[in-house]
Design a protein around this motif. Structure first.
Motif, PDB file in Angstrom:
ATOM      1  N   ARG A  51       0.810  -1.225   0.000  1.00  0.00           N
ATOM      2  CA  ARG A  51       0.000   0.000   0.000  1.00  0.00           C
ATOM      3  C   ARG A  51       0.844   1.276   0.000  1.00  0.00           C
ATOM      4  N   TYR A  52       1.946   1.255   0.773  1.00  0.00           N
ATOM      5  CA  TYR A  52       2.689   2.490   1.016  1.00  0.00           C
ATOM      6  C   TYR A  52       4.149   2.449   0.577  1.00  0.00           C
ATOM      7  N   LYS A  53       4.562   1.338  -0.074  1.00  0.00           N
ATOM      8  CA  LYS A  53       5.935   1.197  -0.547  1.00  0.00           C
ATOM      9  C   LYS A  53       6.946   1.455   0.591  1.00  0.00           C
ATOM     10  N   ASP A  54       8.114   2.013   0.237  1.00  0.00           N
ATOM     11  CA  ASP A  54       9.163   2.233   1.252  1.00  0.00           C
ATOM     12  C   ASP A  54       9.046   3.639   1.838  1.00  0.00           C
ATOM     13  N   SER A  55       7.869   3.970   2.316  1.00  0.00           N
ATOM     14  CA  SER A  55       7.606   5.293   2.887  1.00  0.00           C
ATOM     15  C   SER A  55       8.167   5.409   4.298  1.00  0.00           C
ATOM     16  N   ALA A  56       8.139   6.622   4.828  1.00  0.00           N
ATOM     17  CA  ALA A  56       8.562   6.836   6.215  1.00  0.00           C
ATOM     18  C   ALA A  56       7.692   6.015   7.163  1.00  0.00           C
ATOM     19  N   TYR A  57       6.417   5.924   6.862  1.00  0.00           N
ATOM     20  CA  TYR A  57       5.486   5.107   7.658  1.00  0.00           C
ATOM     21  C   TYR A  57       5.947   3.653   7.688  1.00  0.00           C
ATOM     22  N   SER A  58       6.226   3.101   6.520  1.00  0.00           N
ATOM     23  CA  SER A  58       6.664   1.699   6.425  1.00  0.00           C
ATOM     24  C   SER A  58       7.942   1.472   7.220  1.00  0.00           C
ATOM     25  N   ARG A  59       8.861   2.434   7.134  1.00  0.00           N
ATOM     26  CA  ARG A  59      10.161   2.327   7.808  1.00  0.00           C
ATOM     27  C   ARG A  59       9.981   2.274   9.328  1.00  0.00           C
ATOM     28  N   VAL A  60       9.085   3.101   9.834  1.00  0.00           N
ATOM     29  CA  VAL A  60       8.845   3.160  11.284  1.00  0.00           C
ATOM     30  C   VAL A  60       8.171   1.891  11.781  1.00  0.00           C
ATOM     31  N   ILE A  61       7.103   1.484  11.121  1.00  0.00           N
ATOM     32  CA  ILE A  61       6.364   0.313  11.572  1.00  0.00           C
ATOM     33  C   ILE A  61       7.229  -0.948  11.491  1.00  0.00           C
ATOM     34  N   ALA A  62       8.077  -1.042  10.477  1.00  0.00           N
ATOM     35  CA  ALA A  62       8.957  -2.208  10.346  1.00  0.00           C
ATOM     36  C   ALA A  62       9.925  -2.298  11.518  1.00  0.00           C
ATOM     37  N   ARG A  63      10.450  -1.157  11.978  1.00  0.00           N
ATOM     38  CA  ARG A  63      11.383  -1.186  13.115  1.00  0.00           C
ATOM     39  C   ARG A  63      10.667  -1.607  14.396  1.00  0.00           C
ATOM     40  N   ILE A  64       9.447  -1.140  14.565  1.00  0.00           N
ATOM     41  CA  ILE A  64       8.671  -1.530  15.747  1.00  0.00           C
ATOM     42  C   ILE A  64       8.321  -3.016  15.681  1.00  0.00           C
ATOM     43  N   TYR A  65       7.928  -3.479  14.491  1.00  0.00           N
ATOM     44  CA  TYR A  65       7.605  -4.899  14.342  1.00  0.00           C
ATOM     45  C   TYR A  65       8.834  -5.757  14.619  1.00  0.00           C
ATOM     46  N   GLU A  66      10.004  -5.302  14.169  1.00  0.00           N
ATOM     47  CA  GLU A  66      11.222  -6.069  14.400  1.00  0.00           C
ATOM     48  C   GLU A  66      11.503  -6.228  15.892  1.00  0.00           C
ATOM     49  N   LEU A  67      11.144  -5.227  16.673  1.00  0.00           N
ATOM     50  CA  LEU A  67      11.287  -5.344  18.129  1.00  0.00           C
ATOM     51  C   LEU A  67      10.562  -6.581  18.636  1.00  0.00           C
TER      52      LEU A  67
END
Length: 413
Positions: free
Chosen positions: A289-305
């Motif tokens: 939906r959002y490609k490599d956006s700032a949103y995607s970057r943030v949520i991915a780091r939180i998910y990785e936690l």
């Protein structure tokens, strides 16, 4: 700036560390004491990269180094916990304050939450690694620690407390439930910190901002990740021989950084890259939906936690204390060879290269994750961060810059 939007940006790293020069002429094993001091956040990653480079030199000199499963898991556990403490600090000491600033809101101070979570993670590291930061407990052939059953139980207890804190304060649900999420809508439900972060990112339109090249690369080989590169969602194999560095472009200020590239192209590294490579359903959905956006970057780091907390738990529960901690190889003085050590650090792949002659370092090179993401180039070939900042207001560009989780002290040596 052009029409109050960023038209072009350059990034300078004006301080010089000189670690590579310090290592010249030193005994190769001295690197295990010196390189962890490159950084106060990811010293374990530097230690692991360094020991892997030395072990690779042993191998290239014709001397095999045998690691027990116990040693591999202990090394991996401390690395994973270091990534966790970094991410927690970033969420609570960088991301949330910067979101508040961008929204012109006066929200409560979240700093203590980050400090509390990071403290638990580093306590677990120190149980197996001796101390944190700047441990030197990884050595060729294994680790110097020999944890008892009680110490493993203590580490499990600390990790349990950390997971409970993360579930209550950050997620609002238990870890396993969060890891089953498949859509952003599931994150937005609730009053916990992650739900607020997601809401604020959407409010600011970050799902449409901060787009880079949609190219990702992972180079470290671990139990939780394998080397791979991706263009959008298409995977390709990688070979370290294609990694190179080039001079940074900084016409108005002295910089000691170099840009890292793969086959002369810029790639994004870090949490979004790793979670994309693992085909995580939630991250795949967000990317679609959002490609490599700032949103995607943030949520991915939180998910990785959350992903790494579960992985850390599995590592601890499968460590066999009866195995050897270290299978000591021959003396380093017998080694004349080159070696490469690669590790996925908190912000992406960290590479250490060493040339050894009769146990003495002739040359040492360090390539850090920030050199991949936060390079500085000319307008005709922008680096990932330069591309993401283009076309945004100054405030938005600075926020987007920080979604990469910058580490300046690692970058110049």
């Amino acid at each position: 700036m052009k029409n109050e939007k960023v038209n072009f940006s350059t990034i300078a790293f004006p301080h010089f560390r000189g670690i590579e020069n310090i290592l010249k002429g030193k005994n190769a094993l001295d690197a295990l004491v010196i390189t962890p001091r490159v950084c106060g956040i990811c010293g374990h990653a530097h230690l692991m990269s360094s020991v892997r480079a030395i072990e690779d030199a042993y191998k290239n000199a014709g001397y095999e180094v045998h690691l027990s499963k116990k040693a591999k898991k202990i090394r991996e556990f401390t690395l994973v916990m270091e990534i966790i403490q970094n991410h927690l600090k970033w969420v609570y000491m960088v991301l949330i304050p910067e979101l508040s600033k961008l929204r012109n809101s006066n929200e409560e101070n979240y700093t203590l939450k980050g400090a509390y979570g990071a403290r638990l993670a580093t306590k677990a590291i120190s149980l197996l690694g001796g101390q944190w930061p700047h441990s030197s407990y990884m050595v060729p052939g294994g680790v110097t620690s020999d944890p008892t059953y009680i110490e493993i139980l203590q580490a499990q207890s600390i990790l349990k407390d950390l997971i409970q804190f993360f579930e209550k304060e950050s997620l609002g649900v238990n870890l396993d439930e969060f890891l089953t999420y498949k859509t952003p809508k599931e994150i937005s439900v609730g009053e916990a910190d992650v739900s607020k972060i997601e809401e604020h990112l959407i409010e600011l339109g970050m799902q449409e901002k901060g787009l880079a090249y949609d190219r990702f690369i992972m180079l470290g080989d671990h139990l939780f990740i394998n080397p791979i590169k991706m263009k959008q969602t298409r995977p390709f194999s990688v070979d370290i021989k294609h990694v190179s560095t080039v001079e940074s472009y900084s016409p108005n200020e002295k910089t000691y950084a170099r840009n890292a590239m793969y086959k002369d192209d810029y790639y994004e590294v870090g949490s979004l890259s790793r979670m994309m490579s693992l085909q995580i359903p939630l991250i795949k959905n967000i990317h679609r939906r959002y490609k490599d956006s700032a949103y995607s970057r943030v949520i991915a780091r939180i998910y990785e936690l959350a992903h790494l907390m579960k992985h850390a738990n599995e590592l601890l529960s499968t460590i066999s204390i009866s195995e050897n901690s270290c299978n000591k190889p021959i003396s380093i003085e017998k080694v004349t060879a080159s070696g490469i050590g690669i590790v996925e650090a908190p912000r992406g792949p960290l590479i250490h290269k060493v040339d050894i002659e009769n146990g003495i370092i002739n040359k040492y090179e360090i390539i850090t994750p920030t050199q991949w993401n936060i390079g500085s180039s000319t307008k005709d070939k922008l680096t990932p961060v330069q591309k993401t900042m283009f076309g945004h207001t100054k405030a938005e560009a600075l926020f987007i810059f920080r979604t990469f989780d910058v580490c300046s002290v690692c970058t110049t040596h």
